[in-house]
Each structure stands twice: as structure tokens, then as C-alpha cells.
Motif scaffolding. Sequence first.
Motif, PDB file in Angstrom:
ATOM      1  N   LEU A  76      31.641  -4.617 -33.963  1.00 60.64           N
ATOM      2  CA  LEU A  76      30.305  -4.536 -34.517  1.00 60.64           C
ATOM      3  C   LEU A  76      30.404  -4.751 -36.061  1.00 60.64           C
ATOM      4  CD1 LEU A  76      27.736  -4.175 -34.228  1.00 60.64           C
ATOM      5  CD2 LEU A  76      27.502  -2.149 -33.646  1.00 60.64           C
ATOM      6  N   PRO A  77      31.042  -3.704 -36.709  1.00 59.81           N
ATOM      7  CA  PRO A  77      31.123  -4.056 -37.670  1.00 59.81           C
ATOM      8  C   PRO A  77      31.794  -5.736 -38.436  1.00 59.81           C
ATOM      9  CG  PRO A  77      32.510  -1.997 -37.381  1.00 59.81           C
ATOM     10  CD  PRO A  77      31.966  -3.435 -36.149  1.00 59.81           C
ATOM     11  N   PHE A  78      32.374  -5.999 -37.964  1.00 56.00           N
ATOM     12  CA  PHE A  78      32.382  -7.792 -37.963  1.00 56.00           C
ATOM     13  C   PHE A  78      31.935  -8.610 -37.918  1.00 56.00           C
ATOM     14  CE2 PHE A  78      37.046  -5.972 -37.148  1.00 56.00           C
ATOM     15  CZ  PHE A  78      37.671  -5.988 -38.389  1.00 56.00           C
ATOM     16  N   LEU A  79      30.163  -7.996 -36.815  1.00 55.71           N
ATOM     17  CA  LEU A  79      29.314  -9.353 -36.882  1.00 55.71           C
ATOM     18  C   LEU A  79      28.600  -8.966 -37.998  1.00 55.71           C
ATOM     19  CD1 LEU A  79      29.535  -8.723 -32.674  1.00 55.71           C
ATOM     20  CD2 LEU A  79      30.168 -11.138 -33.994  1.00 55.71           C
ATOM     21  N   LEU A  80      28.495  -7.557 -38.284  1.00 56.18           N
ATOM     22  CA  LEU A  80      27.599  -7.392 -39.091  1.00 56.18           C
ATOM     23  C   LEU A  80      27.912  -7.983 -40.571  1.00 56.18           C
ATOM     24  CD1 LEU A  80      26.445  -3.743 -38.585  1.00 56.18           C
ATOM     25  CD2 LEU A  80      25.240  -5.666 -38.201  1.00 56.18           C
ATOM     26  N   LEU A  92      33.563  -3.199 -28.063  1.00 53.84           N
ATOM     27  CA  LEU A  92      31.953  -3.328 -28.463  1.00 53.84           C
ATOM     28  C   LEU A  92      31.955  -2.657 -30.007  1.00 53.84           C
ATOM     29  CD1 LEU A  92      29.902  -5.484 -28.519  1.00 53.84           C
ATOM     30  CD2 LEU A  92      28.518  -3.181 -27.742  1.00 53.84           C
ATOM     31  N   GLN A  93      32.455  -1.456 -30.385  1.00 51.53           N
ATOM     32  CA  GLN A  93      31.950  -0.831 -31.362  1.00 51.53           C
ATOM     33  C   GLN A  93      33.670  -0.604 -32.317  1.00 51.53           C
ATOM     34  OE1 GLN A  93      32.549   2.775 -30.079  1.00 51.53           O
ATOM     35  NE2 GLN A  93      30.799   3.499 -29.746  1.00 51.53           N
TER      36      GLN A  93
END
Length: 95
Positions: A9-13, A5-6
Motif C-alpha cells: 500500500l505505501p508503494f502504491l500511494l 497488501l499492507q
Amino acid sequence: MMAVLQNLLPFLLIFVIFYFLLIRPQQKRQRERNNMLSALQKGDQVITIGGIHGTITDLTESTVTLRVSATTQITFERSAISSVKSTKEETPAKS
């Protein structure tokens, strides 16, 4: 599980930022353009993508005929219309 998940997270943002800054505004502009093209009427004064100013004299589903001078009419694809300068209702009446 938490490490995955960590890492995601940057790709989702980045995707969310791209959606709100690039994709959504482009979809809105395309929708407005399609509405403008479908609302064209005879008598509207328009500007083509090439910068030609004229008044619509005839419309079909895919083409627009513009009067660019007293004796010259040119036929364009409907998608070649860039903007509407004024509609026939907006033109001031001559006294």
C-alpha cells in the motif's frame, strides 16, 4: 494476504502521488509544446531556446529559418523554438 497488501500500500500511494505530481503534468507540457511546434507558420515571431528573437521566413518538417535582422537569416531545428511571441494575425496593422 492482508500483510502483503499492507506492505504494498505505501508503494502504491507513492506511485499515485508521483503520477499526479510529476508524470502527468510533464506529459501535458510535452503535448502543448508539440502542438505549438506543429502550429508554427511563416510570419510568426518566435524566441529560440538560446534567446534569439526572430520572424519565421521558411519552414520545413524539421527546420525553421528565422529573419533576425534586415540582412540576416538563421536556420534552426524546429525543436529549438522555445515560444511564439506573436503570430502574423496578432501583429497590429500600421496606420
